[in-house]
Design a protein around this motif. Sequence first.
Motif, PDB file in Angstrom:
ATOM      1  N   GLU A  93      11.747 -16.542  37.997  1.00 13.25           N
ATOM      2  CA  GLU A  93      12.533 -16.273  37.149  1.00 13.25           C
ATOM      3  C   GLU A  93      11.786 -15.652  36.104  1.00 13.25           C
ATOM      4  N   SER A  94      10.258 -16.586  35.800  1.00 11.57           N
ATOM      5  CA  SER A  94       9.732 -15.709  34.430  1.00 11.57           C
ATOM      6  C   SER A  94       8.638 -15.152  34.730  1.00 11.57           C
ATOM      7  N   TRP A  95       8.085 -15.187  35.436  1.00 12.28           N
ATOM      8  CA  TRP A  95       7.358 -13.704  36.178  1.00 12.28           C
ATOM      9  C   TRP A  95       8.144 -12.825  36.088  1.00 12.28           C
ATOM     10  N   ALA A  96       9.567 -12.679  37.113  1.00 10.88           N
ATOM     11  CA  ALA A  96      10.525 -11.786  37.135  1.00 10.88           C
ATOM     12  C   ALA A  96      11.179 -10.704  35.619  1.00 10.88           C
ATOM     13  N   GLU A  97      11.069 -11.855  34.827  1.00  9.75           N
ATOM     14  CA  GLU A  97      11.485 -11.364  33.575  1.00  9.75           C
ATOM     15  C   GLU A  97       9.707 -10.905  33.220  1.00  9.75           C
ATOM     16  N   LEU A  98       8.827 -11.186  33.310  1.00 10.18           N
ATOM     17  CA  LEU A  98       7.313 -10.591  32.477  1.00 10.18           C
ATOM     18  C   LEU A  98       6.928  -9.363  33.317  1.00 10.18           C
ATOM     19  N   VAL A  99       7.524  -9.005  34.955  1.00 10.93           N
ATOM     20  CA  VAL A  99       7.360  -7.723  35.366  1.00 10.93           C
ATOM     21  C   VAL A  99       8.515  -6.797  34.560  1.00 10.93           C
ATOM     22  N   LEU A 100       9.895  -7.081  33.891  1.00 10.08           N
ATOM     23  CA  LEU A 100      10.732  -6.379  33.690  1.00 10.08           C
ATOM     24  C   LEU A 100      10.421  -5.918  31.985  1.00 10.08           C
ATOM     25  N   MET A 101       9.501  -7.051  31.628  1.00  7.96           N
ATOM     26  CA  MET A 101       9.207  -6.966  30.405  1.00  7.96           C
ATOM     27  C   MET A 101       7.667  -6.354  30.278  1.00  7.96           C
ATOM     28  N   PHE A 102       6.824  -5.499  31.415  1.00  5.41           N
ATOM     29  CA  PHE A 102       6.088  -4.754  30.784  1.00  5.41           C
ATOM     30  C   PHE A 102       6.657  -3.249  31.303  1.00  5.41           C
ATOM     31  N   GLY A 103       7.353  -3.227  32.700  1.00  2.00           N
ATOM     32  CA  GLY A 103       8.154  -1.855  33.018  1.00  2.00           C
ATOM     33  C   GLY A 103       8.992  -1.240  32.025  1.00  2.00           C
ATOM     34  N   GLY A 104       9.636  -2.381  30.305  1.00  2.00           N
ATOM     35  CA  GLY A 104      10.614  -2.081  29.520  1.00  2.00           C
ATOM     36  C   GLY A 104      11.702  -1.409  29.820  1.00  2.00           C
ATOM     37  N   TRP A 105      12.255  -2.526  30.788  1.00  5.92           N
ATOM     38  CA  TRP A 105      13.662  -3.155  31.418  1.00  5.92           C
ATOM     39  C   TRP A 105      14.259  -4.018  30.363  1.00  5.92           C
ATOM     40  N   PRO A 106      15.198  -4.106  30.862  1.00  9.63           N
ATOM     41  CA  PRO A 106      16.612  -4.814  30.032  1.00  9.63           C
ATOM     42  C   PRO A 106      16.150  -5.851  31.159  1.00  9.63           C
ATOM     43  N   THR A 107      16.359  -7.233  30.391  1.00  9.28           N
ATOM     44  CA  THR A 107      16.342  -8.843  30.822  1.00  9.28           C
ATOM     45  C   THR A 107      17.237  -9.340  31.231  1.00  9.28           C
ATOM     46  N   THR A 108      18.380  -7.964  31.876  1.00 10.74           N
ATOM     47  CA  THR A 108      20.145  -8.884  31.950  1.00 10.74           C
ATOM     48  C   THR A 108      19.740  -9.233  33.893  1.00 10.74           C
ATOM     49  N   LYS A 109      21.124 -10.217  33.585  1.00 11.39           N
ATOM     50  CA  LYS A 109      21.416 -11.652  34.870  1.00 11.39           C
ATOM     51  C   LYS A 109      20.641 -10.887  35.965  1.00 11.39           C
ATOM     52  N   PRO A 110      21.760  -9.253  36.358  1.00 12.67           N
ATOM     53  CA  PRO A 110      21.812  -8.605  37.721  1.00 12.67           C
ATOM     54  C   PRO A 110      20.051  -8.527  37.617  1.00 12.67           C
ATOM     55  N   ASN A 111      19.109  -7.333  36.667  1.00 10.11           N
ATOM     56  CA  ASN A 111      18.042  -7.610  37.232  1.00 10.11           C
ATOM     57  C   ASN A 111      16.842  -8.078  37.295  1.00 10.11           C
ATOM     58  N   VAL A 112      17.487  -9.541  36.645  1.00  6.95           N
ATOM     59  CA  VAL A 112      16.383 -10.490  36.992  1.00  6.95           C
ATOM     60  C   VAL A 112      17.085 -10.986  38.508  1.00  6.95           C
ATOM     61  N   ASP A 113      18.484 -11.456  39.116  1.00  2.91           N
ATOM     62  CA  ASP A 113      18.449 -11.506  40.166  1.00  2.91           C
ATOM     63  C   ASP A 113      18.028 -10.652  41.522  1.00  2.91           C
ATOM     64  N   PHE A 114      18.327  -9.458  40.961  1.00  2.00           N
ATOM     65  CA  PHE A 114      17.385  -8.332  41.917  1.00  2.00           C
ATOM     66  C   PHE A 114      15.994  -8.872  42.191  1.00  2.00           C
ATOM     67  N   MET A 115      15.609  -9.209  41.250  1.00  6.73           N
ATOM     68  CA  MET A 115      13.754  -9.310  40.810  1.00  6.73           C
ATOM     69  C   MET A 115      13.440 -10.557  42.039  1.00  6.73           C
ATOM     70  N   LEU A 116      14.405 -11.708  42.224  1.00  3.67           N
ATOM     71  CA  LEU A 116      14.570 -13.274  42.232  1.00  3.67           C
ATOM     72  C   LEU A 116      14.458 -13.084  43.915  1.00  3.67           C
ATOM     73  N   ARG A 117      15.715 -11.908  44.356  1.00  2.00           N
ATOM     74  CA  ARG A 117      15.736 -11.756  45.740  1.00  2.00           C
ATOM     75  C   ARG A 117      14.758 -11.288  46.885  1.00  2.00           C
ATOM     76  N   TRP A 118      14.184  -9.927  45.427  1.00  2.00           N
ATOM     77  CA  TRP A 118      13.340  -9.352  46.302  1.00  2.00           C
ATOM     78  C   TRP A 118      11.451 -10.446  46.610  1.00  2.00           C
ATOM     79  N   MET A 119      11.504 -10.920  45.157  1.00  2.00           N
ATOM     80  CA  MET A 119      10.560 -11.762  45.364  1.00  2.00           C
ATOM     81  C   MET A 119      10.627 -13.021  47.019  1.00  2.00           C
ATOM     82  N   ARG A 120      11.940 -13.239  47.314  1.00  2.00           N
ATOM     83  CA  ARG A 120      12.424 -14.276  48.049  1.00  2.00           C
ATOM     84  C   ARG A 120      12.241 -13.770  49.494  1.00  2.00           C
ATOM     85  N   GLN A 121      12.186 -12.368  49.795  1.00  2.00           N
ATOM     86  CA  GLN A 121      12.239 -11.689  51.037  1.00  2.00           C
ATOM     87  C   GLN A 121      11.152 -11.157  51.311  1.00  2.00           C
TER      88      GLN A 121
END
Length: 221
Positions: A93-121
Amino acid sequence: MQLPLHHRLGVSFAVIALVCGFSIVPTDAALAATVIGPAATDSDATTLAPGAPGAPPVQHLLVDATIGAPVVNRDTLGATDSIQSLSRIGTNESWAELVLMFGGWPTTKPNVDFMLRWMRQENGPPDWWNRNNPLNNGYGSGGGAGFGSYPDLVTAAKYCAENLQRGYPAVVAGLTAGTSADVTAAAIWASPWASSHYGYGSHWSTSPVQIVTAPASAWGN
């Protein structure tokens, strides 16, 4: 008239307290030594000298000389998570938030959920940090097919954000909005990130993702 020493000290401390802006709380001993009587009126003060027959008793306030200004505790300033704090937490989850931070994207729950699901795949939660490349990103990892590696997970997050910004506009739009994990997922399915396109959703799970901490070495610590 020369006032008694303890009266002069009491007045002095009262003036100091008024100027400095703090309240004086007398000690029990000081309270015991305080003599309080009826307050004198203005007319009394002009007709009867202190100590004269019929004059109201003089009021004395003895203050402990060791009393100082109270210590003020100020709330510490809060801040959003930094690279250091996310690395210290060290989860997927920390890594997902780090990607969002580097991209300048909001760390909303939908964004974090997307990142975690993508990482799982790409890499299952038990070893999501595999090759320090959670999303099998070929950009900057030395592996064009996504089998390269990065020196640490912070570097991996930076390159992931850069790669999305340079060639995945629909994904970036979804992350910028930050309102729907499903919309952003559909954007990554339609993109060339994975040759399988994740079965256009048939290989994609929306169940909660297990939160797992990576070894400190993977974070470069």
